[in-house]
Enzyme design. Structure first.
Site, mmCIF file in Angstrom:
data_model
loop_
_atom_site.group_PDB
_atom_site.id
_atom_site.type_symbol
_atom_site.label_atom_id
_atom_site.label_comp_id
_atom_site.label_asym_id
_atom_site.label_seq_id
_atom_site.Cartn_x
_atom_site.Cartn_y
_atom_site.Cartn_z
ATOM 1 N N HIS A 53 0.174 -12.169 1.084
ATOM 2 C CA HIS A 53 -0.603 -11.131 0.409
ATOM 3 C C HIS A 53 -0.691 -11.376 -1.095
ATOM 4 O O HIS A 53 0.333 -11.506 -1.770
ATOM 5 C CB HIS A 53 0.039 -9.763 0.652
ATOM 6 N N TYR A 85 0.826 -1.203 0.000
ATOM 7 C CA TYR A 85 0.000 0.000 0.000
ATOM 8 C C TYR A 85 0.861 1.253 0.000
ATOM 9 O O TYR A 85 1.364 1.692 1.038
ATOM 10 C CB TYR A 85 -0.930 0.024 1.219
#
Length: 324
Positions: free
Chosen positions: A139, A56
């Protein structure tokens, strides 16, 4: 705000979690002051579970999340981050990171090896400014699932056994692969993105039953399906799973909104409440980029939803019969 325990671990999360994607400048730039105000609004509203990732904003979200949490007692909150992408410094040369509106100071390198996982965790701890995280997740391993399962998860399990982290698992949008992880490994938790929502209950096919059987908790992410369910009346320009919503999906979302309106419940409130009805779901995780979004989501989270709404959605064919 109620809390739930993740699987067989001792880690607890508030039923409403803060998703850190927008803090990394997802789609639109976000300044430090607004990010700080957003995190403070979430804290003041009682949210104590914060999720972030190196991906992110190539570390920006982790740094911003850590800057707030360093002000609070470490025992007062639950923090999760992710592994699978190692960040390598590079010369940005005026470029902006793809997908996140931040300078391209780093590039991402996929790495689910043991060394890659350990390096990623070490780097995350430095960016966050903490000595430990509570939850570690593989992830976005859809295209790298075999190495993630073969070497990535054992590295997470090793860290769990050492007491470095309290709970481990994976986060992705592929419910089938998450089901494999639940059946073939020993996770405490999985984060499923967009697959258990008012518009998509495909996690019921195998993932949620497997989680109930094996005592694995679920974190429901992208419950608005990237924006379509975030308004009381879905807009024609809304996105569904990060792409423009089709006319068929828009019609279905608006039919769901009509049923919600007939019960005096805003669509976003129903979208947040729905996944939490399942016994495997411990929390919903919502990405937020402003104090106003925090306040709106907290109000929606606290809105009572009558059982009759779910009954009517099933009767209209808008919700699966096996959706609890």
């Amino acid at each position: 705000m109620r809390t739930n325990t993740l699987g067989r671990s001792a880690v607890r999360v508030t039923e409403l979690g803060f998703g850190g994607g927008p803090l990394g400048g997802l789609y639109e730039p976000l300044d430090d002051a607004t990010a700080a105000d957003t995190l403070r609004a979430a804290w003041d509203a009682g949210i104590r579970y914060f999720d972030t990732a190196p991906h992110y904003g190539i570390g920006v979200s982790e740094r911003r999340t850590g800057s707030l949490l360093q002000e609070e007692p470490r025992s007062a909150f639950t923090l999760s981050t992710k592994v699978g992408r190692v960040l390598v410094p590079q010369d940005p040369r005026g470029r902006t990171d793809e997908g996140f509106q931040v300078p391209a100071t780093h590039r991402r390198v996929w790495d689910f090896s043991r060394d890659g996982v350990l390096r990623s965790v070490e780097d995350s701890l430095e960016r966050l400014g903490v000595d430990r995280v509570d939850v570690l997740l593989l992830h976005d391993a859809e295209s790298h699932f075999e190495p993630a399962l073969a070497t990535g998860f054992p590295a997470l399990a090793e860290l769990r056994a050492q007491g470095v982290v309290g709970a481990v698992g994976a986060g992705m949008g592929d419910a089938g692969l998450l089901t494999r992880l639940v059946r073939e490994a020993d996770p405490d938790v999985v984060m499923v993105s967009g697959r258990y929502t008012l518009l998509d209950q495909s996690a019921l096919d195998a993932l949620l039953p497997a989680c109930v059987t094996r005592g694995v908790s679920v974190l429901a992410a992208s419950v608005f399906n990237s924006g379509l369910l975030a308004r009381a009346r879905p807009a024609s320009t809304a996105t569904y799973d990060y792409a423009p919503a089709s006319e068929a999906v828009l019609r279905r979302a608006r039919r769901i909104a009509d049923v919600c309106t007939s019960h005096g419940v805003p669509l976003p409130a129903a979208a947040i409440a729905f996944p939490l009805r399942h016994p495997a779901v411990a929390a919903t995780v919502l990405g937020m980029r402003s104090p106003d979004e925090v306040h709106a989501n907290v109000r929606a989270f606290g809105t009572p939803v009558p059982d009759a709404l779910w009954t009517d959605l099933r009767a209209e064919g808008l919700l699966r019969e096996d959706a609890v």
